[in-house]
Design an enzyme around this catalytic site. Structure first.
Site, short mmCIF file in Angstrom:
data_model
loop_
_atom_site.label_atom_id
_atom_site.label_comp_id
_atom_site.label_asym_id
_atom_site.label_seq_id
_atom_site.Cartn_x
_atom_site.Cartn_y
_atom_site.Cartn_z
N ARG A 107 0.79 -1.09 -0.09
CA ARG A 107 0.05 0.04 0.03
C ARG A 107 0.91 1.15 -0.16
NH1 ARG A 107 -2.90 -3.12 3.97
NH2 ARG A 107 -4.53 -4.19 2.95
N LYS A 136 2.84 11.42 -11.11
CA LYS A 136 2.00 10.55 -12.14
C LYS A 136 2.47 9.17 -12.20
CE LYS A 136 -1.05 13.57 -14.77
NZ LYS A 136 -1.48 13.86 -16.12
N GLU A 145 8.33 17.55 -24.72
CA GLU A 145 7.97 18.14 -23.49
C GLU A 145 8.49 19.64 -23.26
OE1 GLU A 145 5.27 16.70 -22.12
OE2 GLU A 145 5.57 14.32 -22.65
N LYS A 160 6.89 22.85 -13.66
CA LYS A 160 5.89 21.92 -13.28
C LYS A 160 5.47 21.67 -11.68
CE LYS A 160 4.74 16.99 -14.10
NZ LYS A 160 5.14 15.94 -15.02
N GLU A 192 -4.89 17.08 -11.01
CA GLU A 192 -5.35 17.40 -12.16
C GLU A 192 -6.91 17.77 -12.38
OE1 GLU A 192 -3.29 15.30 -15.47
OE2 GLU A 192 -4.94 15.85 -16.59
N ARG A 240 -3.45 21.62 -13.71
CA ARG A 240 -2.60 20.78 -14.20
C ARG A 240 -3.10 20.30 -15.66
NH1 ARG A 240 0.37 15.72 -10.80
NH2 ARG A 240 1.58 15.22 -12.39
N ASN A 275 -1.34 19.20 -20.55
CA ASN A 275 -1.59 18.09 -21.52
C ASN A 275 -1.84 18.75 -23.05
OD1 ASN A 275 -2.30 16.02 -19.80
ND2 ASN A 275 -4.53 16.99 -19.48
N HIS A 326 -1.04 16.76 -25.94
CA HIS A 326 -1.03 15.39 -25.67
C HIS A 326 -2.22 14.40 -26.22
CE1 HIS A 326 2.60 16.45 -23.25
NE2 HIS A 326 2.45 15.32 -22.90
N HIS A 376 -1.03 11.42 -27.90
CA HIS A 376 -1.01 10.08 -27.41
C HIS A 376 -1.83 9.18 -28.56
CE1 HIS A 376 -1.13 11.10 -22.65
NE2 HIS A 376 0.23 10.60 -23.43
N HIS A 393 6.97 8.90 -27.51
CA HIS A 393 6.11 9.61 -26.67
C HIS A 393 6.40 11.01 -27.08
CE1 HIS A 393 3.59 11.14 -23.54
NE2 HIS A 393 4.40 12.19 -23.12
N1 LIG Z 1 4.57 10.59 -15.30
C1 LIG Z 1 4.43 11.67 -16.02
O1 LIG Z 1 4.25 12.69 -15.63
C2 LIG Z 1 5.09 11.50 -17.61
C3 LIG Z 1 5.15 12.95 -18.36
C4 LIG Z 1 5.64 12.58 -19.57
C5 LIG Z 1 5.91 11.21 -20.08
N2 LIG Z 1 5.58 10.25 -19.33
C6 LIG Z 1 5.97 8.86 -19.93
O2 LIG Z 1 7.50 8.93 -20.02
C7 LIG Z 1 7.58 7.66 -21.03
C8 LIG Z 1 8.63 8.37 -22.12
O3 LIG Z 1 9.81 8.57 -21.38
P1 LIG Z 1 11.26 8.34 -22.09
O4 LIG Z 1 11.21 9.48 -23.59
O5 LIG Z 1 12.34 8.95 -21.25
O6 LIG Z 1 11.49 7.14 -22.63
P2 LIG Z 1 12.21 5.77 -22.19
O7 LIG Z 1 12.11 5.69 -20.65
O8 LIG Z 1 11.61 4.67 -22.94
O9 LIG Z 1 13.55 5.90 -22.49
C9 LIG Z 1 13.98 6.17 -23.73
C10 LIG Z 1 15.17 5.07 -24.46
O10 LIG Z 1 16.46 5.80 -23.74
C11 LIG Z 1 17.11 5.03 -22.99
N3 LIG Z 1 17.79 5.54 -22.19
C12 LIG Z 1 17.55 6.07 -20.89
N4 LIG Z 1 18.29 6.88 -20.39
C13 LIG Z 1 19.39 6.98 -21.31
C14 LIG Z 1 20.80 7.40 -21.19
N5 LIG Z 1 21.25 8.27 -19.94
N6 LIG Z 1 21.72 7.18 -22.01
C15 LIG Z 1 21.18 6.42 -23.09
N7 LIG Z 1 20.07 5.86 -23.30
C16 LIG Z 1 19.41 6.06 -22.41
C17 LIG Z 1 16.11 4.08 -22.56
O11 LIG Z 1 16.55 2.67 -22.37
C18 LIG Z 1 15.20 3.79 -23.60
O12 LIG Z 1 15.55 3.01 -24.69
C19 LIG Z 1 6.34 7.70 -21.86
O13 LIG Z 1 5.78 6.13 -21.13
C20 LIG Z 1 5.38 8.52 -21.32
O14 LIG Z 1 3.99 8.05 -21.08
C21 LIG Z 1 5.11 10.37 -18.20
#
Ligand SMILES: NC(=O)c1ccc[n+]([C@@H]2O[C@H](COP(=O)([O-])OP(=O)(O)OC[C@H]3O[C@@H](n4cnc5c(N)ncnc54)[C@H](O)[C@@H]3O)[C@@H](O)[C@H]2O)c1
Length: 349
Positions: free
Chosen positions: A114, A136, A178, A217, A227, A231, A235, A238, A242, A252
């Site tokens: 939990r 999130k 972003e 943020k 949200e 907040r 979006n 987005h 999405h 993304h």
């Molecule tokens: N929680 C939130 O508020 C929020 C906001 C925006 C996006 N997201 C989510 O984030 C995700 C996308 O995140 P992302 O773009 O970081 O993708 P990701 O986590 O898939 O990373 C992208 C790639 O980079 C590689 N990588 C990571 N760090 C590295 C480094 N330092 N050097 C080399 N390679 C590296 C990873 O292995 C992966 O292949 C989506 O699932 C999206 O929905 C969440």
């Protein structure tokens, strides 16, 4: 080091940004209880030596990299590994990786016993300027992005810009998605991106965006953690992004850039966004899209628009709610019938 304190009704969280932050903070956070590390296969390979030094014999789950693994199945595997490692309620989950690791490890922390505390260590531009902050957490399910999740604030976020030195160009572009979103919401970030739109592949410039984006943020999340109001601004781009991400399997961040392009045009056409400001924002978006260009430059709205209906932000009426840039530093909501949204999309992508 730069620090930001994020206070919400559910948690006081500390965000620290600066090279060497891990060496500075990690020891204290690891001490005193059994912890658990989640990372992905790419980060585990690139940073193998450092992970050994930083985390020693901390039980670790290495998930396969990629959005396609942000699933219930991976979440179940992480939770099983935590049970097997004997993690107690006092234990901490450390999420070392991009947004995928951060989202799924955050959800594991939110649900294990939990809720155990979580420390985010973001390693991509996207996760450093955005996803590691704000609590999130989620997995994708049933063909819908982030449909199962929780709001669960990390206890600390440790942002070391040096991680960006190993990031491939296409991942830099994802982060720009972003960053451009923040440009649509914050005048100072808009000016920084507009004046430096020829420097979007320059890591030294990109690193200067981390603090202002995180500060923006944190301010928004503090005002509206769950949200229900402000907040929703986060979006922008987005809803369409999405839908594109799910159907065309683009990253993304790149999908958000295409979503921003379409939704900014829709906003200008609907009279919700100032024309000259919309044109400048489009220049920033075009410049970001030109980094590590992919083959995909055209989209058939008939193929993906329906996915926007299932987006969490829309209700069962079938209408499409978009958060769009209106003028410098100001956003508004635009509400369209699905048919109107579809026909406008066809004109701008
Ligand atoms: N929680 C939130 O508020 C929020 C906001 C925006 C996006 N997201 C989510 O984030 C995700 C996308 O995140 P992302 O773009 O970081 O993708 P990701 O986590 O898939 O990373 C992208 C790639 O980079 C590689 N990588 C990571 N760090 C590295 C480094 N330092 N050097 C080399 N390679 C590296 C990873 O292995 C992966 O292949 C989506 O699932 C999206 O929905 C969440």
């Amino acid at each position: 080091m730069q620090t930001i304190q994020l206070s919400t009704p559910s948690m006081q969280g500390l965000i620290t940004i600066g090279e060497g932050v891990i060496e500075e903070r990690l020891g204290a956070l690891l001490q005193g209880q059994k912890n658990f590390l989640v990372t992905d296969s790419n980060v585990a390979a690139i940073y193998a030596d450092k992970i050994r030094i930083w985390f020693g014999d901390t039980p670790t789950f290495v998930m396969p990299a990629g959005e396609e693994n942000k699933t219930f199945s991976t979440l179940g595997d992480i939770l099983s590994a935590m049970v097997e490692a004997g993690i107690r309620r006092t234990g901490r989950v450390f999420a070392l990786g991009g947004g995928v690791v951060g989202d799924i490890a955050g959800l594991a922390a939110a649900t294990y016993m939990r809720g155990v505390s979580c420390v985010q260590i973001p390693t991509t531009l996207l996760s450093q300027i955005d996803s590691s902050v704000g609590g999130k957490t989620a997995v994708d399910h049933g063909g819908v992005k982030n449909v199962v999740g929780a709001f669960y604030q990390p206890q600390e976020v440790l942002i070391d810009p040096a991680f960006l030195d190993t990031l491939p160009q296409r991942e830099v572009k994802c982060g720009l998605g972003e960053a451009v979103k923040y440009a649509a919401l914050d005048s100072d970030i808009f000016d920084a991106l507009y004046q430096n739109k020829h420097r979007f592949a320059d890591l030294a410039f990109l690193k200067t965006l981390i603090y202002p984006c995180v500060a923006h943020k944190a301010k928004v999340v503090q005002a509206d953690e769950k949200e229900t109001g402000e907040r929703k601004s986060l979006n922008v781009g987005h809803t369409t992004g999405h839908a594109i991400e799910l159907v065309y399997r683009l990253s993304h961040g790149e999908s958000v850039l295409w979503g921003m392009k379409a939704e900014t045009q829709i906003a200008v056409d609907a009279g919700a966004c100032e024309k000259s400001y919309g044109a400048q924002l489009q220049e920033i978006i075009a410049s970001a899209l030109s980094i590590a260009p992919t083959q995909k430059t055209a989209f058939d709205a008939d193929n993906f628009a329906y996915k926007a209906k299932a987006d969490k932000k829309n209700d069962e009426s079938g209408r499409i709610n978009l958060s769009v840039a209106a003028r410098k530093g100001v956003w508004v909501g635009v509400d369209l019938t699905f048919d109107d949204y579809l026909s406008r999309l066809k004109e701008c992508l």
